[in-house]
Design a protein around this motif. Structure first.
Motif, PDB file in Angstrom:
ATOM      1  N   UNK A   1       0.818  -1.213   0.000  1.00 49.15           N
ATOM      2  CA  UNK A   1       0.000   0.000   0.000  1.00 49.15           C
ATOM      3  C   UNK A   1       0.852   1.264   0.000  1.00 49.15           C
ATOM      4  N   UNK A   2       1.922   1.273   0.803  1.00 51.65           N
ATOM      5  CA  UNK A   2       2.740   2.495   0.876  1.00 51.65           C
ATOM      6  C   UNK A   2       3.673   2.624  -0.325  1.00 51.65           C
ATOM      7  N   UNK A   3       3.940   1.513  -1.012  1.00 51.68           N
ATOM      8  CA  UNK A   3       4.782   1.533  -2.213  1.00 51.68           C
ATOM      9  C   UNK A   3       4.102   0.692  -3.290  1.00 51.68           C
ATOM     10  N   UNK A   4       2.964   1.159  -3.831  1.00 51.72           N
ATOM     11  CA  UNK A   4       2.176   0.342  -4.760  1.00 51.72           C
ATOM     12  C   UNK A   4       2.902   0.003  -6.049  1.00 51.72           C
ATOM     13  N   UNK A   5       3.998   0.726  -6.351  1.00 50.95           N
ATOM     14  CA  UNK A   5       4.749   0.402  -7.569  1.00 50.95           C
ATOM     15  C   UNK A   5       5.454  -0.949  -7.476  1.00 50.95           C
ATOM     16  N   UNK A   6       5.796  -1.370  -6.250  1.00 50.20           N
ATOM     17  CA  UNK A   6       6.565  -2.610  -6.116  1.00 50.20           C
ATOM     18  C   UNK A   6       5.794  -3.841  -6.587  1.00 50.20           C
ATOM     19  N   UNK A   7       4.528  -4.022  -6.197  1.00 47.91           N
ATOM     20  CA  UNK A   7       3.793  -5.162  -6.758  1.00 47.91           C
ATOM     21  C   UNK A   7       3.620  -5.075  -8.267  1.00 47.91           C
TER      22      UNK A   7
ATOM     23  N   UNK B   1       7.235   1.196   7.893  1.00 49.87           N
ATOM     24  CA  UNK B   1       6.870   0.535   6.643  1.00 49.87           C
ATOM     25  C   UNK B   1       7.494   1.186   5.401  1.00 49.87           C
ATOM     26  N   UNK B   2       7.618   2.492   5.383  1.00 49.91           N
ATOM     27  CA  UNK B   2       8.215   3.127   4.202  1.00 49.91           C
ATOM     28  C   UNK B   2       9.693   2.751   4.078  1.00 49.91           C
ATOM     29  N   UNK B   3      10.391   2.717   5.208  1.00 48.43           N
ATOM     30  CA  UNK B   3      11.777   2.269   5.180  1.00 48.43           C
ATOM     31  C   UNK B   3      11.844   0.792   4.821  1.00 48.43           C
ATOM     32  N   UNK B   4      10.865   0.029   5.253  1.00 49.63           N
ATOM     33  CA  UNK B   4      10.812  -1.390   4.938  1.00 49.63           C
ATOM     34  C   UNK B   4      10.715  -1.598   3.423  1.00 49.63           C
ATOM     35  N   UNK B   5       9.929  -0.765   2.755  1.00 52.37           N
ATOM     36  CA  UNK B   5       9.809  -0.864   1.303  1.00 52.37           C
ATOM     37  C   UNK B   5      11.157  -0.599   0.629  1.00 52.37           C
ATOM     38  N   UNK B   6      11.859   0.413   1.102  1.00 50.58           N
ATOM     39  CA  UNK B   6      13.187   0.718   0.550  1.00 50.58           C
ATOM     40  C   UNK B   6      14.164  -0.415   0.812  1.00 50.58           C
ATOM     41  N   UNK B   7      14.133  -0.949   2.030  1.00 49.12           N
ATOM     42  CA  UNK B   7      15.045  -2.037   2.379  1.00 49.12           C
ATOM     43  C   UNK B   7      14.757  -3.284   1.545  1.00 49.12           C
ATOM     44  N   UNK B   8      13.483  -3.546   1.280  1.00 53.74           N
ATOM     45  CA  UNK B   8      13.104  -4.694   0.462  1.00 53.74           C
ATOM     46  C   UNK B   8      13.638  -4.535  -0.966  1.00 53.74           C
ATOM     47  N   UNK B   9      13.444  -3.358  -1.537  1.00 59.61           N
ATOM     48  CA  UNK B   9      13.948  -3.126  -2.890  1.00 59.61           C
ATOM     49  C   UNK B   9      15.469  -3.220  -2.921  1.00 59.61           C
TER      50      UNK B   9
END
Length: 451
Positions: free
Chosen positions: A367-373, A397-405
């Motif tokens: 949800x916070x980084x919808x581009x990833x899916x 969660x926003x940092x989590x999205x960056x860390x995942x990428x």
């Protein structure tokens, strides 16, 4: 006393429906999801119509071993001021653990986790609540949470824990009847006994929500219709005290507006049934009784707005905080970092909780980084869950999205060149010192390639 009436949780997905819905006296908004300088127009229009808006915080972690973060308290106070709110609410929970207090890695749960009902935990919670009350410009109310697991060696019932919390701090309570049902299914706690032990004079308002049962475990999803047992608990509460306000929560899987209105009708009917029972008893708190037991501002009421408790114990010492911190860090590490489950905990339930936390991480990051899916397509969820098993969340969660990428971009990760290029572009756009321009055409190309 603040009489709120019937409300609904405001969410962007149902903003138009909420504005058009008849009989809505107030709304609640997740505090961390609004920016004080850029409030959604829907909330501004509701305020102009005289609808009360109350911010509901989810990230303070007042049940954690550390003192409340001053920055988070300041941010919450700013949202109170921006919304013109007469009240602010949070949870009796911990959401992070570890760090300097325990000389262990700092971990984020991304979820509300239960505090042990022990004297140590109560001392720390009371101290943290007083710190928060001093920093906030309006009265604070705290919500009882739902839980999938229990702490071993608890010393107090929920009613005893909440009663002493109110007595020592003057804080108000936000009673979630859906959470009482959840704890009945998952932990064998009797909702009637919990209600009987509550200091009902301190209730600020009530939450009602739905969930679902799977493999004998109740999940408090806020994405399903309110079941009859939850409405029955609400009736039981309303037969003891007239609740100042009742709010329907829905966070996902939003139905049509007509269905939401039917749910609100069922909530009102449950309260009315309880009020009829209460009126028949002649007890204080019946509808129209000026000495209503639900008035937290009544003279001599320990739940009066911000009143300091008389003879409150001294603040929790560093040794108490450290003991609690070590215990909470061990629990959270077992849930998100794969370390052994601490002795005395139900391993099966802890496994359910661990899987639920990982699934929630995947959903919220989407949800916070919808581009990833979009970039990763059908492989998003499996890739994220593999990442989550080895790398706990440590910065939201926003940092989590960056860390995942960033994790996916490490050398040796199997990806086709196109996906890797799009992922790298997204990461650079989000992680750089200043956002890189990324026009609509670029985003459209990504969506078209994944259509």
């Amino acid at each position: 006393m603040l009489r709120l009436g019937t409300g609904i949780g405001w969410r962007p997905e149902i903003a138009d429906a909420v504005e058009a819905m008849p009989g809505i006296d107030w709304v609640e908004v997740v505090a961390e999801n609004v920016c004080p300088g850029h409030l959604p127009q829907s909330l501004l229009r509701l305020r102009e119509r005289g609808v009360t808006v109350i911010p509901h915080g989810v990230s303070l972690g007042l049940g954690g071993a550390e003192r409340p973060d001053p920055g988070r308290l300041t941010a919450l106070a700013e949202r109170v001021a921006a919304l013109g709110a007469p009240l602010v609410t949070e949870h009796i929970a911990f959401v992070r653990a570890g760090g300097a207090l325990t000389a262990s890695p700092r971990l984020e749960a991304g979820h509300l986790l239960p505090v042990p009902r022990t004297r140590d935990a109560l001392d720390v919670l009371c101290d943290n609540v007083r710190i928060a009350q001093d920093a906030l410009p309006v009265p604070l109310a705290l919500e009882n949470i739902a839980a999938l697991f229990s702490w071993p060696g608890e010393e107090l019932t929920e009613g005893q824990f909440l009663s002493e919390l109110v007595e020592r701090t003057g804080v108000r309570l936000l009673i979630d009847v859906a959470n009482l049902h959840t704890n009945h299914v998952n932990r064998g706690e009797d909702p009637a006994a919990a209600l009987a032990g509550l200091p009902v004079e301190a209730i600020a308002y009530v939450h009602v929500a739905g969930g679902f049962k799977r493999d004998g475990v109740w999940h408090d999803s806020h994405a399903h219709p309110v079941p009859r047992p939850v409405l029955d608990i609400l009736t039981g509460l309303a037969s003891r005290v007239a609740p100042p306000g009742v709010l329907l929560e829905r966070d996902d899987n939003f139905p049509e507006p007509a269905e939401l209105e039917r749910e609100l009708g069922a909530v009102r009917a449950a309260v009315t049934a309880g009020a009829a029972r209460l009126a028949g008893t002649g007890k204080p708190g019946a509808a129209g009784d000026p000495s209503a037991a639900g008035d937290p501002g009544a003279a001599g009421d320990p739940g009066a707005a911000g009143d300091p408790a008389v003879g409150a114990p001294a603040p929790a010492g560093s040794e108490v905080r450290q003991r609690l911190g070590v215990a909470q860090a061990a629990v959270l590490s077992s849930l998100v970092a794969g370390t052994p489950v601490p002795e005395g905990f139900d391993r099966a339930r802890m496994g359910v909780q661990a899987r639920a936390l990982a699934a929630k991480r995947a959903d919220v990051v989407a949800k916070v980084a919808p581009e990833l899916p979009v970039i990763l397509g059908d492989g998003y969820r499996q890739a994220f869950l593999e990442y989550a098993r080895s790398l706990p969340m440590s910065g939201g969660y926003r940092q989590d999205a960056l860390d995942f990428a960033g994790h996916l971009l490490k050398p040796g990760r199997p990806q086709d060149p196109g996906t890797r290029r799009e992922l790298r572009e997204w990461w650079l756009h989000r992680a750089g010192p200043a956002p890189r321009p990324r026009g609509l055409a670029a985003r459209a190309r990504v969506l078209l390639r994944r259509a």
